[in-house]
Design a protein around this motif. Structure first.
Motif, PDB file in Angstrom:
ATOM      1  N   GLY A 157       5.443  41.224  56.343  1.00 11.47           N
ATOM      2  CA  GLY A 157       4.723  41.826  55.211  1.00 11.47           C
ATOM      3  C   GLY A 157       5.399  39.918  54.272  1.00 11.47           C
ATOM      4  N   ALA A 158       6.271  40.631  54.071  1.00 16.55           N
ATOM      5  CA  ALA A 158       6.880  39.258  52.749  1.00 16.55           C
ATOM      6  C   ALA A 158       6.424  37.911  53.199  1.00 16.55           C
ATOM      7  N   LEU A 159       6.346  37.268  54.327  1.00 17.53           N
ATOM      8  CA  LEU A 159       6.425  35.632  54.789  1.00 17.53           C
ATOM      9  C   LEU A 159       4.984  35.689  54.780  1.00 17.53           C
ATOM     10  N   ALA A 160       4.081  36.891  55.364  1.00 19.56           N
ATOM     11  CA  ALA A 160       2.899  36.834  55.356  1.00 19.56           C
ATOM     12  C   ALA A 160       1.661  36.778  54.215  1.00 19.56           C
ATOM     13  N   GLY A 161       1.955  37.367  53.312  1.00 24.07           N
ATOM     14  CA  GLY A 161       1.782  37.547  51.444  1.00 24.07           C
ATOM     15  C   GLY A 161       2.261  36.549  51.033  1.00 24.07           C
ATOM     16  N   ALA A 162       3.747  35.732  51.147  1.00 28.87           N
ATOM     17  CA  ALA A 162       3.600  35.019  50.434  1.00 28.87           C
ATOM     18  C   ALA A 162       2.906  33.751  51.314  1.00 28.87           C
ATOM     19  N   GLY A 163       2.854  33.670  52.803  1.00 29.19           N
ATOM     20  CA  GLY A 163       1.338  32.742  53.040  1.00 29.19           C
ATOM     21  C   GLY A 163       0.048  32.721  52.041  1.00 29.19           C
ATOM     22  N   ALA A 164      -0.365  34.032  52.501  1.00 34.96           N
ATOM     23  CA  ALA A 164      -1.731  33.931  51.560  1.00 34.96           C
ATOM     24  C   ALA A 164      -1.697  34.167  50.524  1.00 34.96           C
ATOM     25  N   ALA A 165      -0.400  34.112  49.751  1.00 33.11           N
ATOM     26  CA  ALA A 165      -1.265  33.420  48.189  1.00 33.11           C
ATOM     27  C   ALA A 165      -0.722  32.189  47.951  1.00 33.11           C
ATOM     28  N   TRP A 166       0.579  31.294  48.846  1.00 35.52           N
ATOM     29  CA  TRP A 166       0.977  30.004  48.805  1.00 35.52           C
ATOM     30  C   TRP A 166      -1.034  29.438  49.193  1.00 35.52           C
ATOM     31  N   TRP A 167      -1.509  29.946  49.767  1.00 33.52           N
ATOM     32  CA  TRP A 167      -3.021  29.725  50.588  1.00 33.52           C
ATOM     33  C   TRP A 167      -4.495  29.809  48.833  1.00 33.52           C
ATOM     34  N   ILE A 168      -4.183  30.772  48.789  1.00 37.14           N
ATOM     35  CA  ILE A 168      -5.356  31.218  47.991  1.00 37.14           C
ATOM     36  C   ILE A 168      -4.522  30.120  46.588  1.00 37.14           C
ATOM     37  N   VAL A 169      -3.680  29.705  46.183  1.00 40.86           N
ATOM     38  CA  VAL A 169      -2.829  29.311  44.808  1.00 40.86           C
ATOM     39  C   VAL A 169      -3.391  28.250  44.768  1.00 40.86           C
ATOM     40  N   THR A 170      -3.191  27.830  46.073  1.00 37.54           N
ATOM     41  CA  THR A 170      -3.265  25.865  46.177  1.00 37.54           C
ATOM     42  C   THR A 170      -4.514  25.189  46.377  1.00 37.54           C
ATOM     43  N   ARG A 171      -5.197  26.320  47.506  1.00 36.18           N
ATOM     44  CA  ARG A 171      -6.736  25.884  47.973  1.00 36.18           C
ATOM     45  C   ARG A 171      -7.830  26.148  47.577  1.00 36.18           C
ATOM     46  N   LEU A 172      -7.371  27.399  46.960  1.00 40.28           N
ATOM     47  CA  LEU A 172      -8.657  28.669  45.655  1.00 40.28           C
ATOM     48  C   LEU A 172      -8.604  27.636  44.498  1.00 40.28           C
ATOM     49  N   MET A 173      -7.337  27.699  44.085  1.00 39.34           N
ATOM     50  CA  MET A 173      -7.393  27.767  42.897  1.00 39.34           C
ATOM     51  C   MET A 173      -6.678  26.295  41.853  1.00 39.34           C
ATOM     52  N   LYS A 174      -6.513  25.295  43.724  1.00 39.27           N
ATOM     53  CA  LYS A 174      -6.010  24.503  42.886  1.00 39.27           C
ATOM     54  C   LYS A 174      -4.657  24.094  41.914  1.00 39.27           C
ATOM     55  N   LEU A 175      -3.422  24.364  42.131  1.00 34.99           N
ATOM     56  CA  LEU A 175      -2.517  25.115  41.157  1.00 34.99           C
ATOM     57  C   LEU A 175      -1.247  24.816  42.264  1.00 34.99           C
ATOM     58  N   PRO A 176      -0.467  23.782  41.690  1.00 37.85           N
ATOM     59  CA  PRO A 176       1.051  23.675  42.221  1.00 37.85           C
ATOM     60  C   PRO A 176       1.820  25.542  42.456  1.00 37.85           C
ATOM     61  N   PHE A 177       1.782  25.520  43.840  1.00 33.84           N
ATOM     62  CA  PHE A 177       2.387  26.555  43.878  1.00 33.84           C
ATOM     63  C   PHE A 177       3.962  27.226  43.665  1.00 33.84           C
ATOM     64  N   GLU A 178       4.480  28.001  42.852  1.00 27.96           N
ATOM     65  CA  GLU A 178       5.799  28.755  42.740  1.00 27.96           C
ATOM     66  C   GLU A 178       5.985  29.236  43.640  1.00 27.96           C
ATOM     67  N   TRP A 179       7.173  29.223  43.873  1.00 29.49           N
ATOM     68  CA  TRP A 179       8.087  30.717  45.399  1.00 29.49           C
ATOM     69  C   TRP A 179       8.920  31.812  43.830  1.00 29.49           C
ATOM     70  N   PRO A 180       8.720  32.618  42.928  1.00 31.80           N
ATOM     71  CA  PRO A 180       9.450  33.674  42.648  1.00 31.80           C
ATOM     72  C   PRO A 180       9.993  33.898  43.456  1.00 31.80           C
ATOM     73  N   MET A 181      10.524  34.063  44.464  1.00 33.93           N
ATOM     74  CA  MET A 181      10.895  34.980  45.409  1.00 33.93           C
ATOM     75  C   MET A 181      11.472  37.303  44.745  1.00 33.93           C
ATOM     76  N   THR A 182      11.656  36.349  44.051  1.00 37.60           N
ATOM     77  CA  THR A 182      12.690  37.706  43.505  1.00 37.60           C
ATOM     78  C   THR A 182      11.756  39.129  44.217  1.00 37.60           C
ATOM     79  N   GLY A 183      10.922  38.931  43.249  1.00 36.95           N
ATOM     80  CA  GLY A 183       9.253  40.257  43.320  1.00 36.95           C
ATOM     81  C   GLY A 183       9.164  40.373  44.533  1.00 36.95           C
ATOM     82  N   ALA A 184       8.612  39.017  45.398  1.00 38.15           N
ATOM     83  CA  ALA A 184       8.158  39.337  46.851  1.00 38.15           C
ATOM     84  C   ALA A 184       9.955  40.615  47.620  1.00 38.15           C
TER      85      ALA A 184
END
Length: 864
Positions: A803-830
């Motif tokens: 779930g953590a890996l899939a959620g991180a992948g989904a968030a990366w796609w939303i941020v970089t592809r839909l929002m056109k923003l650089p993605f940060e990896w604050p994995m502490t919360g995940a």
């Protein structure tokens, strides 16, 4: 036995009985079963009600805001129509042309600096009114003043009112004197209520309300100054046809004046659009929570089939067909789903009323709450489709299983696939749910991504569950009895592994994705931008004083990088000869066609951008107008090299050919524009300059104070924008939006917990069987607890990692592809979410078996 059963339960009706008779018998038996109560359906009802309430509530609140905006549109706009110009005041001829349609008042708005002395300054949003203000509504101040008394001039000082935030920021009290450009301003009162506040859009500073005479005396109205003049009309006949007719006549009478005309029905278009977009986003989050809850529905239905095993087997043994048994069970489930939907609709319908009474003073416009049938019907549709889609598979098992099979299903579960009719019905229900999510969505790209992502998560989680079971079955036999029992429970027939993996995996995926998207957005605004962004923006620099301004900055900001470019404002009139209002633009590019845009001209490509198509013009180019357009936005508008674009600047329509496309690094907050024209395009046009100052590594407080003091002393009419202050304003807005996002996320959290609890409850009967048999064979409570702890821990860790890996992948796609923003990896919360999910799984699992382990086996053995 035959004589003691109700007639309806003795056998199927005769074959020649009509369809309605079949339905009536099924309904009677289904509702007779429901008389035993709703025990075991708490999670089912909660999952449906929670998701429906979220969707209905978001839709109803959005409609309430929209209706409030429409009802107050005339007051917000300050009239029935508003015609606005940027960077210039209307000519006398244009004012006469407008005034013939109705009573006219005018307002000028701009950003400027007020100062107490060279060290105390503040950015303000200036609104300068004429004698007719406010034409609609009432201005309320503390202490109370009439507009005439408030703005009255005394000697060389002009009266004004200000937002309470300005008094706080500069440590002032009513009656204090400040300077605005060359004018002395007496702040006589604090603004309590401003009827047309919302029409101005997002503010980056406190409001300063004064007369137009005071603004003229300030010296801020220079050629090219970024000031907006709005001319408001109150029509004698203000019905919808009249509004449309007058709007068309203004466009025909003043075709090249550049007026941006909007009516009271469109008083705050950006605000209204943001309401719709944001409500659609929250609706998608609510729908995601409902789909996650659908897993809880499936688990609850599986538990229902388990509990009803005896009665269903009895019906089949007395001659009831598989279709009859399925119909009875489906009617019961749909009846319960209707109850859950009704509960959710009640909460969703009440939400606007609750917000209107509790948050009335905090909202920028009044809510106009009503019961909205369309929004409630949409939420009900989502709820019923979810219940149907997730119920069909577990319910279909009862059709073909033999009577002995139903009785022994607990220890040897039947693995056959449902009949084709049920698979078709399931496919149709899933397609309808996905179609509704996409069809009702504001941004279909996001909706399609959500649907595909959810479907992919279901498939992957089934693969993960199968992989866990296969790995458990093939691993060496552990020595410890507790671990051996835990591993056996993971891969045995009827194991909880598939349902737990699906329930926990979806919840963790959703929560991790929401957490990382939120963290990336806030991180871009609060951490990475200030390190690279300019320290100051300077607006309205007179072109004639540009060299003196550069020299002053060179002294006040030693070692800093200074950039300065000419800046004008223009409104896109047409693309490739097609009027801007008729252009079908992509969602990410529509804003370019809405209102005025900043434009410039340059002999060289601006820093922070690079040409990706076409070529730049020669430095000494003197030919027809050319323009460089931002690459992504050009694609969204359907533009390419050689196409033409017409822009209205200072009342003139200028048509230019696209010479090249640029890729712009917007995140740097440097000076850049969507449109950059060739220098000869605006030869001789009045304009001001825009400048930035960037200190390497960021400015110290002493450096910032030196720049502010120099500007206040030598260039009081230049607007100084401290970037950190602007970012603080944006962060405050983002923080307010984050509250709503996290509220929706809380719905997903609750749904995930309910689903997890439901998954564990669905396997309770099997847990009881295991515990009783093992206790009978001599197992102690401690050993059983250890075995269950290991089982839930292994399942929780494996699924949470996925779930953590899939959620991180989904968030990366939303941020970089839909929002056109650089993605940060604050994995502490995940990681925290994943470990929390594991801990919750173990706690809920042990809580469900603790009471069982404390009971004597005899009572349970009699019921097995």
């Amino acid at each position: 036995m035959h004589g003691t059963l109700p007639r309806s339960a003795q056998a199927d009706p005769p074959r020649n009985a009509g369809f309605l008779s079949e339905i009536a018998v099924s309904l009677r038996l289904a509702f007779r079963n429901l008389r035993s109560g709703l025990r075991g359906f708490g999670v089912f009802l909660a999952c449906i009600a929670l998701g429906v309430a979220a969707i209905a509530g978001v839709g109803s609140v959005a409609r309430s805001l929209g209706d409030g905006l429409a009802a107050q549109g005339r007051m917000i706009l300050g009239g029935d129509l508003s015609a606005s110009l940027l960077q210039r005041e209307a000519t006398d001829a244009e004012k006469v042309a407008l005034a013939r349609f109705g009573r006219m008042t005018s307002v000028a708005t701009m950003r400027a600096m007020v100062r107490v002395d060279d060290t105390q300054t503040a950015l303000v949003e200036v609104k300068a009114t004429d004698a007719g203000y406010p034409s609609i509504g009432a201005l309320q101040t503390d202490p109370p003043f009439t507009p005439q008394a408030l703005f009255a001039r005394e000697g060389d000082a002009f009266g004004a009112a200000a937002d309470p935030a300005l008094f706080t920021r500069l440590n002032l009290k009513p009656g204090a004197v400040v300077r605005l450009g060359d004018a002395r301003i007496v702040l006589r009162a604090a603004i309590q209520s401003e009827p047309d506040k919302l029409a101005a859009g997002i503010s980056f500073g406190p409001r300063l309300l004064l007369s137009q005479d005071a603004l003229r005396a300030s010296g801020l109205l220079q050629p090219g100054s970024l000031v907006r003049w709005s001319y408001r009309l109150i029509l004698p006949n203000a019905d919808e046809p009249s509004l449309a007719r007058v709007t068309d006549e203004i466009a025909k009478a003043l075709p090249e004046s550049g007026f941006d005309v909007r009516s009271r029905a469109n008083a705050a278009p950006q605000f209204a659009k943001n309401i719709e977009r944001f409500s659609q986003y929250l609706t998608l989050v609510g729908l995601a929570a409902l789909v996650v809850g659908g897993v809880g529905v499936a688990n609850a239905v599986a538990a229902y089939v388990d509990r009803r095993r005896a009665s269903l087997a009895t019906l089949k043994s007395l001659g009831a067909t598989g279709g009859r048994v399925f119909a009875i069970a489906l009617i019961e489930i749909l009846a319960l789903a209707l109850l859950g939907v009704a509960l959710g609709l009640a909460v969703g319908a009440a939400l606007p009323y609750a917000l209107a009474s509790s948050l009335r003073s905090l909202l920028p416009i009044p809510l106009d709450p009503h019961v909205y049938p369309r929004e409630l019907a949409g939420a009900a549709l989502y709820g019923l489709l979810t219940a149907l889609a997730f119920s069909l598979w577990p319910l279909s098992r009862v059709h073909d299983v033999s009577v002995p099979g139903l009785f022994r299903d607990q220890v040897a579960p039947d693995r056959r696939w449902p009949r084709r009719r049920y698979l078709v019905a399931l496919a149709l229900a899933v397609a309808a749910l996905a179609g509704a999510a996409i069809g009702f969505s504001y941004d279909r790209r996001v909706a399609i991504a959500a649907v595909v992502g959810t479907a992919g998560s279901f498939v992957l989680l089934r693969v993960v569950a199968a992989g866990i079971m296969a790995a458990a079955a093939r691993m060496p036999r552990p020595r410890g009895a507790e671990l051996r029992l835990a591993v056996g429970n993971i891969h045995r027939p009827g194991a909880l592994t598939p349902s737990l993996a699906l329930s926990l995996g979806l919840g963790v995926t959703l929560l991790v994705a929401l957490s990382l998207v939120d963290a990336s957005i806030r991180g871009q605004l609060t951490r990475s931008l200030p390190e690279r962004a300019p320290s100051f923006f300077f607006l309205d620099i007179p072109s004639r004083d540009a060299d003196r301004f550069d020299a002053l900055l060179g002294e006040a900001a030693k070692g800093a990088k200074v950039e300065r470019v000419p800046m004008m404002r223009g409104r896109v009139v047409s693309l490739k000869g097609v009027p801007a209002g008729e252009v079908k633009a992509a969602e990410n590019a529509t804003w370019v066609l809405e209102g005025d845009r900043g434009i410039t001209y340059a002999a060289e490509p601006p820093e922070g951008s690079r040409v990706v198509a076409g070529s730049w013009w020669a430095p000494d180019y003197k030919g027809p107008p050319l323009v460089s357009f931002e690459d992504e936005l050009a694609k969204g508008l359907g533009l390419d090299i050689g196409d033409t674009i017409t822009v209205n600047v200072l009342g003139r329509n200028i048509t230019a050919k696209i010479a090249n496309l640029r890729r712009v690094e917007w995140q740097s907050l440097g000076i850049n524009f969507v449109m950059v024209f060739s220098p000869s395009t605006f030869a001789g046009a009045p304009h001001s300059d825009l400048s930035t100052v960037t200190f390497p590594g960021g400015a110290t407080q002493a450096q910032e104070q030196a720049v502010v003091a120099a500007m206040a002393r030598d260039f009081p009419n230049v607007t100084t924008v401290r970037v950190k202050d602007a970012l603080d304003a944006i962060n405050e807005l983002v923080g307010q939006l984050a509250v709503a996002i996290r509220g929706a996320s809380a719905v997903a959290v609750v749904a995930s917990i309910l689903v997890l609890a439901g998954a564990l409850a669905a396997g309770r009967r099997a847990r009881v069987y295991d515990a009783v048999v093992l206790k009978t064979l001599g197992a102690t409570r401690g050993r059983l607890l250890a075995a269950f702890l290991l089982e839930y821990g292994i399942l929780g860790v494996a699924t949470a990692v996925f779930g953590a890996l899939a959620g991180a992948g989904a968030a990366w796609w939303i941020v970089t592809r839909l929002m056109k923003l650089p993605f940060e990896w604050p994995m502490t919360g995940a990681v925290a979410i994943a470990f929390g999910a594991v801990a919750l799984t173990i706690l809920l699992g042990l809580a469900g078996t603790w009471r069982i382990l404390g009971q004597k086996p005899a009572a349970y053995l009699r019921d097995l």
